[in-house]
Design a protein around this motif. Structure first.
Motif, PDB file in Angstrom:
ATOM      1  N   ARG A 140      64.996  69.222  51.839  1.00  0.00           N
ATOM      2  CA  ARG A 140      64.038  70.257  51.245  1.00  0.00           C
ATOM      3  C   ARG A 140      64.546  71.456  50.994  1.00  0.00           C
ATOM      4  O   ARG A 140      64.183  72.484  50.395  1.00  0.00           O
ATOM      5  N   LEU A 141      65.754  71.936  51.607  1.00  0.00           N
ATOM      6  CA  LEU A 141      66.320  73.353  51.678  1.00  0.00           C
ATOM      7  C   LEU A 141      67.403  73.163  50.685  1.00  0.00           C
ATOM      8  O   LEU A 141      68.160  72.242  50.442  1.00  0.00           O
ATOM      9  N   GLN A 142      67.411  74.060  49.665  1.00  0.00           N
ATOM     10  CA  GLN A 142      68.404  74.091  48.558  1.00  0.00           C
ATOM     11  C   GLN A 142      69.262  75.223  48.840  1.00  0.00           C
ATOM     12  O   GLN A 142      68.846  76.171  49.664  1.00  0.00           O
ATOM     13  N   GLU A 143      70.314  75.136  48.387  1.00  0.00           N
ATOM     14  CA  GLU A 143      71.382  76.304  48.686  1.00  0.00           C
ATOM     15  C   GLU A 143      70.817  77.607  47.873  1.00  0.00           C
ATOM     16  O   GLU A 143      70.127  77.704  46.778  1.00  0.00           O
ATOM     17  N   GLY A 144      71.278  78.709  48.561  1.00  0.00           N
ATOM     18  CA  GLY A 144      70.560  80.020  48.076  1.00  0.00           C
ATOM     19  C   GLY A 144      69.751  80.905  49.210  1.00  0.00           C
ATOM     20  O   GLY A 144      69.807  80.425  50.271  1.00  0.00           O
ATOM     21  N   PRO A 145      69.024  82.150  48.878  1.00  0.00           N
ATOM     22  CA  PRO A 145      68.653  82.800  49.791  1.00  0.00           C
ATOM     23  C   PRO A 145      67.138  82.055  49.954  1.00  0.00           C
ATOM     24  O   PRO A 145      66.393  81.446  49.318  1.00  0.00           O
ATOM     25  N   ILE A 146      66.831  82.187  51.301  1.00  0.00           N
ATOM     26  CA  ILE A 146      65.585  81.864  51.992  1.00  0.00           C
ATOM     27  C   ILE A 146      64.934  83.010  52.658  1.00  0.00           C
ATOM     28  O   ILE A 146      65.682  83.749  53.576  1.00  0.00           O
ATOM     29  N   PHE A 147      63.682  83.292  52.432  1.00  0.00           N
ATOM     30  CA  PHE A 147      63.204  84.400  52.944  1.00  0.00           C
ATOM     31  C   PHE A 147      62.193  84.129  53.963  1.00  0.00           C
ATOM     32  O   PHE A 147      61.456  83.173  54.004  1.00  0.00           O
ATOM     33  N   CYS A 172      60.075  81.137  52.533  1.00  0.00           N
ATOM     34  CA  CYS A 172      60.096  80.823  51.115  1.00  0.00           C
ATOM     35  C   CYS A 172      61.199  81.013  50.179  1.00  0.00           C
ATOM     36  O   CYS A 172      62.043  81.751  50.879  1.00  0.00           O
ATOM     37  N   THR A 173      61.431  80.375  49.003  1.00  0.00           N
ATOM     38  CA  THR A 173      62.694  80.661  48.332  1.00  0.00           C
ATOM     39  C   THR A 173      62.516  81.861  47.356  1.00  0.00           C
ATOM     40  O   THR A 173      61.208  82.265  47.457  1.00  0.00           O
ATOM     41  N   THR A 174      63.357  82.147  46.661  1.00  0.00           N
ATOM     42  CA  THR A 174      63.182  83.298  45.807  1.00  0.00           C
ATOM     43  C   THR A 174      62.150  83.054  44.803  1.00  0.00           C
ATOM     44  O   THR A 174      61.485  84.060  44.648  1.00  0.00           O
ATOM     45  N   GLN A 175      62.033  81.817  44.221  1.00  0.00           N
ATOM     46  CA  GLN A 175      61.102  81.698  43.284  1.00  0.00           C
ATOM     47  C   GLN A 175      59.839  81.596  43.959  1.00  0.00           C
ATOM     48  O   GLN A 175      58.529  82.333  43.350  1.00  0.00           O
ATOM     49  N   GLU A 176      59.313  81.044  45.054  1.00  0.00           N
ATOM     50  CA  GLU A 176      58.148  81.258  45.664  1.00  0.00           C
ATOM     51  C   GLU A 176      57.620  82.657  46.242  1.00  0.00           C
ATOM     52  O   GLU A 176      56.608  83.033  46.126  1.00  0.00           O
ATOM     53  N   LEU A 177      58.677  83.535  46.351  1.00  0.00           N
ATOM     54  CA  LEU A 177      58.562  84.719  46.890  1.00  0.00           C
ATOM     55  C   LEU A 177      58.155  85.581  45.537  1.00  0.00           C
ATOM     56  O   LEU A 177      57.028  86.549  45.945  1.00  0.00           O
ATOM     57  N   VAL A 181      54.222  87.721  45.337  1.00  0.00           N
ATOM     58  CA  VAL A 181      54.394  88.940  44.478  1.00  0.00           C
ATOM     59  C   VAL A 181      53.563  88.983  43.478  1.00  0.00           C
ATOM     60  O   VAL A 181      52.696  90.177  43.218  1.00  0.00           O
ATOM     61  N   TYR A 182      53.652  88.392  42.432  1.00  0.00           N
ATOM     62  CA  TYR A 182      53.059  88.270  41.296  1.00  0.00           C
ATOM     63  C   TYR A 182      51.488  88.103  41.308  1.00  0.00           C
ATOM     64  O   TYR A 182      50.816  88.841  40.933  1.00  0.00           O
ATOM     65  N   LYS A 183      51.215  87.004  42.587  1.00  0.00           N
ATOM     66  CA  LYS A 183      49.928  86.949  42.581  1.00  0.00           C
ATOM     67  C   LYS A 183      49.243  88.076  43.189  1.00  0.00           C
ATOM     68  O   LYS A 183      48.026  88.347  43.118  1.00  0.00           O
ATOM     69  N   LEU A 184      49.933  88.757  44.148  1.00  0.00           N
ATOM     70  CA  LEU A 184      49.417  89.869  44.786  1.00  0.00           C
ATOM     71  C   LEU A 184      49.231  91.046  43.974  1.00  0.00           C
ATOM     72  O   LEU A 184      48.064  91.620  43.987  1.00  0.00           O
ATOM     73  N   LEU A 185      50.147  91.297  42.980  1.00  0.00           N
ATOM     74  CA  LEU A 185      49.788  92.129  42.010  1.00  0.00           C
ATOM     75  C   LEU A 185      48.747  92.008  41.105  1.00  0.00           C
ATOM     76  O   LEU A 185      47.999  92.816  40.746  1.00  0.00           O
TER      77      LEU A 185
END
Length: 198
Positions: A140-147, A172-177, A181-185
């Motif tokens: 389930r975890l991909q390489e890259g940043p995890i927030f 969350c991943t970068t895309q999920e974050l 943010v988009y939905k909150l805006l």
């Protein structure tokens, strides 16, 4: 308290004695207060036998808005009479009748309005941390940043009659974050739009 021109126009419709006589006016105002104070078995405005039902609905909505705004701004009855008489052209009898009912129900209205939305937590703070996954045996975890996000929330606790703080934690991943943010805006823009329309 500032009233929009549309609200003033809608409120001024209730001044036409040919459309809304004194008894219908009193019944309409009472219905509005009963609805806002959550009184059960409130009669419907269609039972008022008004010749122009669309006008009655507009006045009904205007009264609900006015009463809620007055309670939210903690207006006193003399200030409300002044606004109704000077800005909306109400007769002194009609302005006094509405303000008397308002003063009688003001505290109850403020309590009810204060409890709207308190069943959902309010976000009061956010803490976050970024980790970087180099290699993982978890599919389930991909390489890259995890927030790592920690939302601090506040809810009204009726038992202790105070605010209670909790936290909501998630990864969350970068895309999920970015999606969050988009939905909150979008929600913020929608709320601003609704606020500007009133």
């Amino acid at each position: 308290m500032i009233l929009s021109e549309d609200l003033k126009k809608s409120l001024s419709l209730s001044n036409n004695i040919n459309t809304i006589n004194d008894q219908v006016y009193k019944n309409l105002v009472e219905i509005c207060f009963n609805e806002l104070c959550r009184v059960t078995d409130v009669p419907n405005i269609s039972s008022l036998n008004i010749s122009k039902p669309d006008v009655a609905k507009e006045i009904h909505a205007a009264f609900l808005t006015l009463i809620a705004k007055a309670a939210r701004n903690d207006l006193r009855s003399d200030t409300l009479i002044n606004i109704l008489s000077n800005e909306c052209g109400f007769s002194s009898n009609r302005a006094k009748y509405l303000s008397d009912l308002y003063e009688k129900n003001r505290i109850k209205l403020q309590i009810i309005l204060g409890n709207i939305g308190t069943h959902l937590p309010n976000i009061v703070d956010v803490k976050w941390k970024m980790d970087f996954v180099v290699k993982s045996s978890d599919v389930r975890l991909q390489e890259g940043p995890i927030f790592s996000i920690n939302l601090i929330t506040e809810t009204w606790d009726k038992e202790s009659e105070s605010n209670k703080r909790d936290s909501i934690d998630f990864l969350c991943t970068t895309q999920e974050l970015q999606d969050l943010v988009y939905k909150l805006l979008e929600v913020m823009r929608h709320c601003i739009k609704i606020g500007n329309e009133r």
